[in-house]
Structures are given as structure tokens and as C-alpha cells.
Design an enzyme around this catalytic site. Sequence first.
Site, PDB file in Angstrom:
ATOM      1  N   GLU A   1       0.841  -1.192   0.000  1.00 29.00           N
ATOM      2  CA  GLU A   1       0.000   0.000   0.000  1.00 29.00           C
ATOM      3  C   GLU A   1       0.884   1.253   0.000  1.00 29.00           C
ATOM      4  O   GLU A   1       1.885   1.338   0.720  1.00 29.00           O
ATOM      5  CB  GLU A   1      -0.881  -0.012   1.256  1.00 29.00           C
ATOM      6  CG  GLU A   1      -1.805   1.188   1.376  1.00 29.00           C
ATOM      7  CD  GLU A   1      -2.591   1.183   2.673  1.00 29.00           C
ATOM      8  OE1 GLU A   1      -3.719   1.711   2.671  1.00 29.00           O
ATOM      9  OE2 GLU A   1      -2.077   0.657   3.697  1.00 29.00           O
TER      10      GLU A   1
ATOM     11  N   LYS B   1     -10.275   0.836  -1.678  1.00 26.11           N
ATOM     12  CA  LYS B   1     -10.259   0.552  -0.252  1.00 26.11           C
ATOM     13  C   LYS B   1     -11.619   0.922   0.333  1.00 26.11           C
ATOM     14  O   LYS B   1     -12.128   2.025   0.117  1.00 26.11           O
ATOM     15  CB  LYS B   1      -9.137   1.328   0.437  1.00 26.11           C
ATOM     16  CG  LYS B   1      -8.899   0.931   1.886  1.00 26.11           C
ATOM     17  CD  LYS B   1      -7.654   1.601   2.441  1.00 26.11           C
ATOM     18  CE  LYS B   1      -7.345   1.133   3.859  1.00 26.11           C
ATOM     19  NZ  LYS B   1      -6.094   1.728   4.388  1.00 26.11           N
TER      20      LYS B   1
ATOM     21  N   CYS C   1      -4.989  -3.265   3.278  1.00 20.92           N
ATOM     22  CA  CYS C   1      -4.587  -3.005   4.666  1.00 20.92           C
ATOM     23  C   CYS C   1      -5.744  -3.140   5.665  1.00 20.92           C
ATOM     24  O   CYS C   1      -6.136  -4.238   6.037  1.00 20.92           O
ATOM     25  CB  CYS C   1      -3.923  -1.637   4.753  1.00 20.92           C
ATOM     26  SG  CYS C   1      -2.956  -1.382   6.261  1.00 20.92           S
TER      27      CYS C   1
END
Length: 509
Positions: A265, A340, A374
Site C-alpha cells: 500500500e 479501499k 490493509c
Amino acid sequence: MDHNTPKLSLRTIESSDYIQIAELMDLVFPDVGGAWPKTTIMDLIKQFPDGQICIVDSDKIVGVALTIKVSYNRYSLPHTYNDIIDENNVIQNNPTGDAMYGLDVFVHPDYRGLRLGRRLYDARKELCRNKNFKAILAGGRIPLYYKHADKLSVPEYIDKVKRRELHDPILSFQLANDFDVKRLMRGYLPEDDASKGYGTLLEWDNFFYEEDITSVHDIEKTLVRLGVIQWQMRTMHDLDDLMDQAEYFVSSLSNYKADFALFPEFFNAPLMGLQEGQNSVEAIRFLASFSDEIKNRFSQMAVTYNINIIAGSVPVIEGEKLYNVSYLLHRDGQIDAQYKIHITPHEEKDWVIDGGNSVKVFDTDAGRVGILICYDSEFPELGRMMAEQGVQIIFVPFWTDTKNGYQRVRICSQARAIENECYVAIGGSVGNLPRVDNVDIQYAQSAVFSPSDIYFPHDATLTEASANTEMIIFADVDLTKLKQLNTEGSVTNLKHRRKDIYGSFIKAD
């Protein structure tokens, strides 16, 4: 059987075995006609020799499994016993059949309790896999139904056997060997008074079955090599400097024949250091100005180096909003994107990033893959949505500054692998960027995780990097093991979902 330990072996049946087989059938099936004629057994051996299996104790046959080949489309529908074996005891074997049909499994009464029936069923399953049959079908009697027929309908009886409230010597055994009841067949064996003429159609699916392959492009890749870059954050002079470093790793992974390359990321965060005097919002939007070029260069690399690339994540501006996006660059030139979903307090407060609204699973030439960026790995709902779309590999590009942040990503990613019966690869960055606010320190120990069962490493970790060291790691993942786990694992999480309580999680675009 005497009290000496039997000397058991499994083999295919030979013509000379008929006398012993007939004696055993007479002993086990006195209520439904006993032994078949010799011509019937000889015909089975001639037409499908591999399907006729026996277990012998020294030279004594003590267990037998008889099987034919059939058309799945025909015999997955209702039929009768006479459709399989006619009134003249002629077996209806189909030489071009795509499924196996279990005629009978029988074991000498003195040898019951040694799990010989399970051995015979396992041998059938192995034959089904090796010969690429679609399934094993069987018509099953329910010989204790007559004791309950005055109080229970046949479906009620079957349900109680499934729930182990009742025991049926045939149906209970078949259920214990991973067969499912697909339908009830009225008049299956009319002379079977104990079953009141009913039969169950049972099925065991071969999850390794492959349709006829007509092109090299139709071949499903089952052994996939994952490459993960544990990326060193360092000062970059310009975009070319960053992409040269990225290409070095892509080239290295390609040389090792990797199918995927995973970057972390915000691996491109060093570019924020190119512009001084910016606040955090200005810096992240400046970084976004490079994202389209990064995407296009990675796409060119994917094609050039013949490798699928998960390009970490980059900030992307759409309208007035800023998103954290991971691009999947296929080696055939196709480009996919995963936004995300869950934005961390830091991303929301310091960078004003918005979250995406859908989670996707992408078809690639090396399996069905998903991406959780993440923080997204810490939300089990997303992994379950992917599992319901058939995900096989989940990639987690992450950035964490401290070990406790890293542990959250690692532990949750391991949980996603277990609960969703898939592989999970995590890739992070190390080092420091003293001139870049909010990404000044890094902590990572990249890894590839498997489900936790007998088919996988004892600690469910296929490989892991040294902590806080720039390096690449590889893991070969076997997609066929996921299919085996799904049906025959010590636990089968996906099969045992309680949709009656919490429903499904899938959300299509």
C-alpha cells in the site's frame, strides 16, 4: 474371523474370484436375491475392470465394491434399479459415461468394525478423481424404514437419519462417507419390502473434475506462484526513479516464473517528498497526480514480463473525492481496480480519503483473486463476500508504522485464510521517509498464509520475510487443495455457514 490380526490388501477383482464373491453376496443379501450370475460379474470385469474392487485377508475376499460408468445427465435424474440392472441381470454400463455409479458395497459380517466399507468408498473416490469422472452416483436402499413407516413419511425418516436420531445401516453409512441425498426415488426396487420400494439417489461430487479441454487457453492453472515485494521506502528523485526500482523487482519475480507480484500500500509515498512546503492534504493530492502514469507503466510491465501485478495502492482523484485504489494489471493487458472500503482514522483526518462501495473478485489466468487493502483485512465481512464469489487468493497490500499495527493486519489476514478457505498474501513496506509527513516510519514482515488443516503447513504459513528487510519472497499455492479442503477437511467452514441465522454477505456490483 479369528483373533489374529488380518492381513488386508486392496486390489481389482479377477475372473477367478467369482465363487468367493457369490458366496459373500449370498451371505450379505439373502433378502434381495443373493448372488448375481457369473455372467454379470464377468461382464463388469470386462467392461470396467478398474471399477471392480475387493479387499482380501490373505487370499479370502472380505469386502467388495462393484461400479459401472453412466451418463451423469441421465442417472442424476429419477430411475429404477432395473434401469441399472435389467431383469436378465444385464448391467447397463456406458463405456463413454462421465460418472461412476455404485452398484454395491458389501463386507463379510465377521469383518465389520474394521472400516472396510470406508476403504472401499475411498478407493472409489480416488478412482473417480484419477479417471476424471464428474461424480459418483448411487441408488440406496433404506432397509429399516419399514419399522417406522406407520409413523414417518420417507422424507421424515431420511431427515431423522441425517440428524442421527435414527440409524439406517445403508443410508447412515453413505452419509458418513460424504454422499448427499439428491432426491427420493419411488419404486426404485419394488420387491424391497423393507424399504417399501423406495430408494435414495446419492451423489458424491468430484471437485477436481475438468470438462474436456479443447485449447491450451482452457486449461485451469492449479499450481500458482506468488511473489511478494517487501519494499524499502527511500528517497526518490522522480517518477522514473520509483518505477525503475519497481521494474527491478518485477523483472526478478518474472525470472522466477511468478504468476503474481504484490506491492505494498502507498509504495509510491516517496514521491510526496518531491514537493516541499505542502500540508498533508496537498501532499496526498500531489501524489495522486502520478497515479495514472504509474498504472499505465505497471500495465506495460505486466505484459512485457508476463506476470500479473497487484500495484500496491495509490491515491486516485475522481471528481472532488480522493480514494485509495489498488490496481490489478493482468498480463494480457486487462486492468481491474479495487477501492479501499474502510478508511483509517489517519487517512480520513489527515488526507480526507473516501471509502469505496464494492468488493470484487477478479478472474485471472491463475485463479480467482481479491484485494483487501490493509485496514480492509480487519473486517471479516469483506473476506466472506469474496468467498461467496469463489475467491481462491486474497492479496493484502498494507502499510503499518508499528509492530502492533502490523500484527492486526497479519492476524486478521490469517483469520481470513482460515474462515474463507483460501490463500492470503500480505505485502508491506519497510524503512523510513524522514521528509514525508505521516509515512515517516514503516514496519513489515510480509508473508503468505494458507488455511489451517492437514493439507497445509502446520503453522498455516507458507513463507514469510525477515522483518524490516527489503526482499522478495515466493510461495507456490496449490488451488486443488482448496477444493479438497472444502469437501473433506477436518473442518469445512464454508459448508457449515449458518445462513439461516446471518444470511449471505455477497454484494454484486
